[in-house]
Design a protein around this motif. Structure first.
Motif, PDB file in Angstrom:
ATOM      1  N   GLN A   1       0.950  -1.267   0.076  1.00 32.28           N
ATOM      2  CA  GLN A   1       0.035   0.023  -0.025  1.00 32.28           C
ATOM      3  C   GLN A   1       0.842   1.264   0.154  1.00 32.28           C
ATOM      4  O   GLN A   1       0.500   2.582  -0.832  1.00 32.28           O
ATOM      5  CB  GLN A   1      -1.028  -0.095   1.312  1.00 32.28           C
ATOM      6  N   PHE A   2       1.929   1.186   0.807  1.00 25.63           N
ATOM      7  CA  PHE A   2       2.665   2.380   1.098  1.00 25.63           C
ATOM      8  C   PHE A   2       3.508   2.824  -0.398  1.00 25.63           C
ATOM      9  O   PHE A   2       3.681   3.767  -0.916  1.00 25.63           O
ATOM     10  CB  PHE A   2       3.700   2.169   1.976  1.00 25.63           C
ATOM     11  N   VAL A   3       3.832   1.609  -1.098  1.00 23.96           N
ATOM     12  CA  VAL A   3       4.498   1.826  -2.224  1.00 23.96           C
ATOM     13  C   VAL A   3       3.673   2.043  -3.395  1.00 23.96           C
ATOM     14  O   VAL A   3       3.966   2.926  -4.219  1.00 23.96           O
ATOM     15  CB  VAL A   3       5.479   0.336  -2.887  1.00 23.96           C
ATOM     16  N   GLY A   4       2.547   1.645  -3.334  1.00 23.16           N
ATOM     17  CA  GLY A   4       1.444   2.215  -4.335  1.00 23.16           C
ATOM     18  C   GLY A   4       1.154   3.662  -4.114  1.00 23.16           C
ATOM     19  O   GLY A   4       0.889   4.337  -5.026  1.00 23.16           O
ATOM     20  N   LEU A   5       0.955   4.055  -2.880  1.00 25.20           N
ATOM     21  CA  LEU A   5       0.837   5.473  -2.761  1.00 25.20           C
ATOM     22  C   LEU A   5       1.968   6.208  -3.463  1.00 25.20           C
ATOM     23  O   LEU A   5       1.795   7.432  -3.711  1.00 25.20           O
ATOM     24  CB  LEU A   5       0.446   5.751  -1.111  1.00 25.20           C
ATOM     25  N   LEU A   6       3.089   5.837  -3.011  1.00 24.06           N
ATOM     26  CA  LEU A   6       4.249   6.802  -3.660  1.00 24.06           C
ATOM     27  C   LEU A   6       4.092   6.755  -5.210  1.00 24.06           C
ATOM     28  O   LEU A   6       4.674   7.805  -5.907  1.00 24.06           O
ATOM     29  CB  LEU A   6       5.604   6.189  -3.021  1.00 24.06           C
ATOM     30  N   LEU A   7       3.823   5.550  -5.971  1.00 25.19           N
ATOM     31  CA  LEU A   7       3.852   5.545  -7.017  1.00 25.19           C
ATOM     32  C   LEU A   7       2.654   6.243  -7.804  1.00 25.19           C
ATOM     33  O   LEU A   7       2.624   6.827  -9.170  1.00 25.19           O
ATOM     34  CB  LEU A   7       3.392   4.077  -7.641  1.00 25.19           C
ATOM     35  N   PHE A   8       1.700   6.982  -6.792  1.00 27.51           N
ATOM     36  CA  PHE A   8       0.678   7.896  -7.491  1.00 27.51           C
ATOM     37  C   PHE A   8       1.418   9.249  -7.893  1.00 27.51           C
ATOM     38  O   PHE A   8       0.832   9.622  -8.990  1.00 27.51           O
ATOM     39  CB  PHE A   8       0.025   8.167  -6.173  1.00 27.51           C
ATOM     40  N   PHE A   9       2.349   9.610  -7.377  1.00 29.19           N
ATOM     41  CA  PHE A   9       2.902  10.717  -7.796  1.00 29.19           C
ATOM     42  C   PHE A   9       3.490  11.039  -9.334  1.00 29.19           C
ATOM     43  O   PHE A   9       3.188  11.797  -9.879  1.00 29.19           O
ATOM     44  CB  PHE A   9       4.131  11.218  -6.481  1.00 29.19           C
ATOM     45  N   PRO A  10       4.341   9.839  -9.926  1.00 35.04           N
ATOM     46  CA  PRO A  10       4.751   9.853 -11.210  1.00 35.04           C
ATOM     47  C   PRO A  10       3.546   9.606 -12.007  1.00 35.04           C
ATOM     48  O   PRO A  10       3.422  10.307 -12.971  1.00 35.04           O
ATOM     49  CB  PRO A  10       5.694   8.645 -11.327  1.00 35.04           C
ATOM     50  N   LEU A  11       2.426   9.017 -11.325  1.00 36.45           N
ATOM     51  CA  LEU A  11       1.101   8.798 -12.336  1.00 36.45           C
ATOM     52  C   LEU A  11       0.560  10.019 -12.550  1.00 36.45           C
ATOM     53  O   LEU A  11       0.174  10.673 -13.683  1.00 36.45           O
ATOM     54  CB  LEU A  11       0.462   7.794 -11.477  1.00 36.45           C
ATOM     55  N   ALA A  12       0.492  11.000 -11.293  1.00 36.33           N
ATOM     56  CA  ALA A  12      -0.245  12.080 -11.153  1.00 36.33           C
ATOM     57  C   ALA A  12       0.372  12.912 -12.373  1.00 36.33           C
ATOM     58  O   ALA A  12      -0.003  14.146 -12.970  1.00 36.33           O
ATOM     59  CB  ALA A  12      -0.573  12.941  -9.883  1.00 36.33           C
ATOM     60  N   SER A  13       1.785  13.076 -12.058  1.00 36.54           N
ATOM     61  CA  SER A  13       2.590  14.083 -12.976  1.00 36.54           C
ATOM     62  C   SER A  13       2.132  13.842 -14.350  1.00 36.54           C
ATOM     63  O   SER A  13       1.967  14.822 -15.214  1.00 36.54           O
ATOM     64  CB  SER A  13       4.040  13.801 -12.694  1.00 36.54           C
ATOM     65  N   SER A  14       2.310  12.705 -14.858  1.00 43.18           N
ATOM     66  CA  SER A  14       1.842  12.077 -16.062  1.00 43.18           C
ATOM     67  C   SER A  14       0.518  12.606 -16.660  1.00 43.18           C
ATOM     68  O   SER A  14       0.331  13.163 -17.803  1.00 43.18           O
ATOM     69  CB  SER A  14       2.107  10.708 -16.477  1.00 43.18           C
ATOM     70  N   VAL A  15      -0.160  12.229 -15.825  1.00 35.48           N
ATOM     71  CA  VAL A  15      -1.874  12.782 -16.120  1.00 35.48           C
ATOM     72  C   VAL A  15      -1.885  14.315 -16.168  1.00 35.48           C
ATOM     73  O   VAL A  15      -2.718  14.638 -16.910  1.00 35.48           O
ATOM     74  CB  VAL A  15      -2.566  12.099 -14.956  1.00 35.48           C
ATOM     75  N   GLY A  16      -1.317  14.882 -15.137  1.00 29.94           N
ATOM     76  CA  GLY A  16      -1.347  16.433 -15.469  1.00 29.94           C
ATOM     77  C   GLY A  16      -0.953  16.747 -16.659  1.00 29.94           C
ATOM     78  O   GLY A  16      -1.620  17.970 -17.041  1.00 29.94           O
ATOM     79  N   LYS A  17       0.389  16.313 -17.204  1.00 24.73           N
ATOM     80  CA  LYS A  17       0.983  16.922 -18.383  1.00 24.73           C
ATOM     81  C   LYS A  17       0.027  16.556 -19.532  1.00 24.73           C
ATOM     82  O   LYS A  17       0.011  17.211 -20.461  1.00 24.73           O
ATOM     83  CB  LYS A  17       2.407  16.279 -18.497  1.00 24.73           C
ATOM     84  N   LEU A  18      -0.702  15.303 -19.343  1.00 24.91           N
ATOM     85  CA  LEU A  18      -1.664  15.005 -20.486  1.00 24.91           C
ATOM     86  C   LEU A  18      -2.796  15.902 -20.661  1.00 24.91           C
ATOM     87  O   LEU A  18      -3.268  16.099 -21.841  1.00 24.91           O
ATOM     88  CB  LEU A  18      -2.029  13.413 -20.213  1.00 24.91           C
ATOM     89  N   ASN A  19      -3.096  16.543 -19.658  1.00 28.50           N
ATOM     90  CA  ASN A  19      -4.036  17.553 -19.610  1.00 28.50           C
ATOM     91  C   ASN A  19      -3.697  19.188 -20.035  1.00 28.50           C
ATOM     92  O   ASN A  19      -4.440  19.918 -19.560  1.00 28.50           O
ATOM     93  CB  ASN A  19      -4.947  17.541 -18.391  1.00 28.50           C
ATOM     94  N   GLY A  20      -2.420  18.867 -20.346  1.00 36.03           N
ATOM     95  CA  GLY A  20      -1.650  20.624 -20.364  1.00 36.03           C
ATOM     96  C   GLY A  20      -1.427  21.282 -19.339  1.00 36.03           C
ATOM     97  O   GLY A  20      -0.977  22.432 -19.236  1.00 36.03           O
ATOM     98  N   LEU A  21      -1.173  20.392 -18.048  1.00 35.73           N
ATOM     99  CA  LEU A  21      -0.651  21.227 -16.876  1.00 35.73           C
ATOM    100  C   LEU A  21       0.846  20.857 -16.627  1.00 35.73           C
ATOM    101  O   LEU A  21       1.576  19.698 -17.435  1.00 35.73           O
ATOM    102  CB  LEU A  21      -1.356  20.515 -15.618  1.00 35.73           C
ATOM    103  N   GLN A  22       1.638  21.574 -15.736  1.00 34.63           N
ATOM    104  CA  GLN A  22       2.978  21.381 -15.310  1.00 34.63           C
ATOM    105  C   GLN A  22       3.037  20.236 -14.388  1.00 34.63           C
ATOM    106  O   GLN A  22       3.680  20.713 -13.306  1.00 34.63           O
ATOM    107  CB  GLN A  22       3.342  22.825 -15.166  1.00 34.63           C
ATOM    108  N   GLY A  23       2.830  19.075 -14.829  1.00 36.47           N
ATOM    109  CA  GLY A  23       3.245  18.019 -13.739  1.00 36.47           C
ATOM    110  C   GLY A  23       2.474  18.146 -12.590  1.00 36.47           C
ATOM    111  O   GLY A  23       1.209  18.542 -12.446  1.00 36.47           O
ATOM    112  N   LEU A  24       3.255  17.830 -11.556  1.00 33.81           N
ATOM    113  CA  LEU A  24       2.420  18.067  -9.923  1.00 33.81           C
ATOM    114  C   LEU A  24       2.417  19.344  -9.725  1.00 33.81           C
ATOM    115  O   LEU A  24       1.519  19.719  -9.057  1.00 33.81           O
ATOM    116  CB  LEU A  24       3.537  17.374  -9.117  1.00 33.81           C
ATOM    117  N   LYS A  25       3.357  20.186 -10.170  1.00 33.29           N
ATOM    118  CA  LYS A  25       3.137  21.737 -10.087  1.00 33.29           C
ATOM    119  C   LYS A  25       1.667  22.223 -10.458  1.00 33.29           C
ATOM    120  O   LYS A  25       1.166  23.043  -9.959  1.00 33.29           O
ATOM    121  CB  LYS A  25       4.327  22.589 -10.676  1.00 33.29           C
ATOM    122  N   GLY A  26       1.580  21.693 -11.696  1.00 34.32           N
ATOM    123  CA  GLY A  26       0.226  22.037 -12.366  1.00 34.32           C
ATOM    124  C   GLY A  26      -0.863  21.695 -11.583  1.00 34.32           C
ATOM    125  O   GLY A  26      -2.288  22.381 -11.917  1.00 34.32           O
ATOM    126  N   ILE A  27      -1.036  20.970 -10.603  1.00 33.28           N
ATOM    127  CA  ILE A  27      -2.266  20.534 -10.020  1.00 33.28           C
ATOM    128  C   ILE A  27      -1.989  21.051  -8.353  1.00 33.28           C
ATOM    129  O   ILE A  27      -2.637  20.474  -7.591  1.00 33.28           O
ATOM    130  CB  ILE A  27      -2.289  18.871  -9.862  1.00 33.28           C
TER     131      ILE A  27
END
Length: 262
Positions: A31-57
């Protein structure tokens, strides 16, 4: 229409990933590793939507981020601890002891790490992503209202499907969204969220059971109406310190001042 579909699909991907990990994975390490992997996933999803990675959200480090996080934590923790003090006074539970030794440390570690990551990621999804993807498309007030409703609906993952839980989450969402709107980053929002969860964790722990935290308690009984009144009253009360602390700030959903991209 294409951007709307991508945005809604992205939200569902992030939301389902987070909630599946937290509610259907029982192994603590996985569970802990899965939560940490959320951040690169969120960064990629943010960029897919034209945002600046994690900064963009919303994950930006402006010059007041530590101050906002600390002040918000005190507000969330303080108001919720006061609420549990009232609950104890009227007999909802009785404190009979405190955890010691290794059990105390394990309970504390779970509460601090588990609730921080849970609060932080939930805030990035229901406020950071939702608000930033709508900026420029709708008036700020409508964006805030949408974010509050999204949070309230999403909070059904953490409780029963009841009108009371929905109303409670709407009220609580006002404080969380207002702090994010005024500060421009996730830290003010997460400070509140984390603070009230830590207060909860002292009594119920990460597992959500009486005595699962640092304090050993036995449950009593109060009328459902009184319980509802206290819960909604303190959720409303929380907005007062949040408003007085952040209310004078200029709205800054995208506070990029002295920000560092993640």
């Amino acid at each position: 229409m294409k951007k709307l579909i991508i945005g809604m699909s992205s939200f569902l991907i992030l939301d389902l990933y987070f909630n599946v990990i937290t509610h259907f994975v029982s192994n603590t390490i996985i569970q802990f590793v899965g939560l940490l992997l959320f951040f690169p996933l969120a960064s990629s999803v943010g960029k897919l939507n034209g945002l600046q990675g994690l900064k963009g959200i919303g994950l930006v480090f402006h010059h007041n981020w530590r101050k906002h996080f600390a002040a918000s934590f005190v507000m969330g923790f303080g108001v919720w601890l006061l609420m549990y003090s009232v609950y104890g006074w009227i007999g909802k539970f009785e404190i009979i002891g405190i955890q010691t030794g290794g059990e105390a440390w394990w309970a504390l570690i779970q509460v601090m790490i588990g609730f921080f990551l849970g609060s932080f990621i939930n805030d990035l999804i229901t406020r950071g992503f939702v608000i930033n993807i709508l900026i420029g498309k709708l008036p700020p007030m409508f964006i805030g209202i949408i974010s509050i409703f999204v949070y309230a609906l999403d909070d059904f993952w953490n409780g029963d499907l009841t009108i009371l839980n929905f109303v409670f989450s709407l009220i609580l969402g006002c404080s969380l969204t207002f702090s994010f709107y005024k500060s421009g980053s996730i830290w003010a929002d997460t400070g509140i969220h984390f603070g009230l969860n830590v207060a909860y964790g002292l009594f119920y722990g990460l597992i959500g059971k009486a005595g699962g935290g640092l304090l050993l308690i036995t449950e009593g009984a109060i009328s459902p109406m009184l319980n509802t009144f206290i819960l909604l009253s303190f959720a409303s009360l929380l907005f007062l310190p949040v408003f007085f602390y952040y209310g004078q700030s200029k709205p800054s959903m995208l506070a990029n001042e002295k920000a560092e991209e993640i």
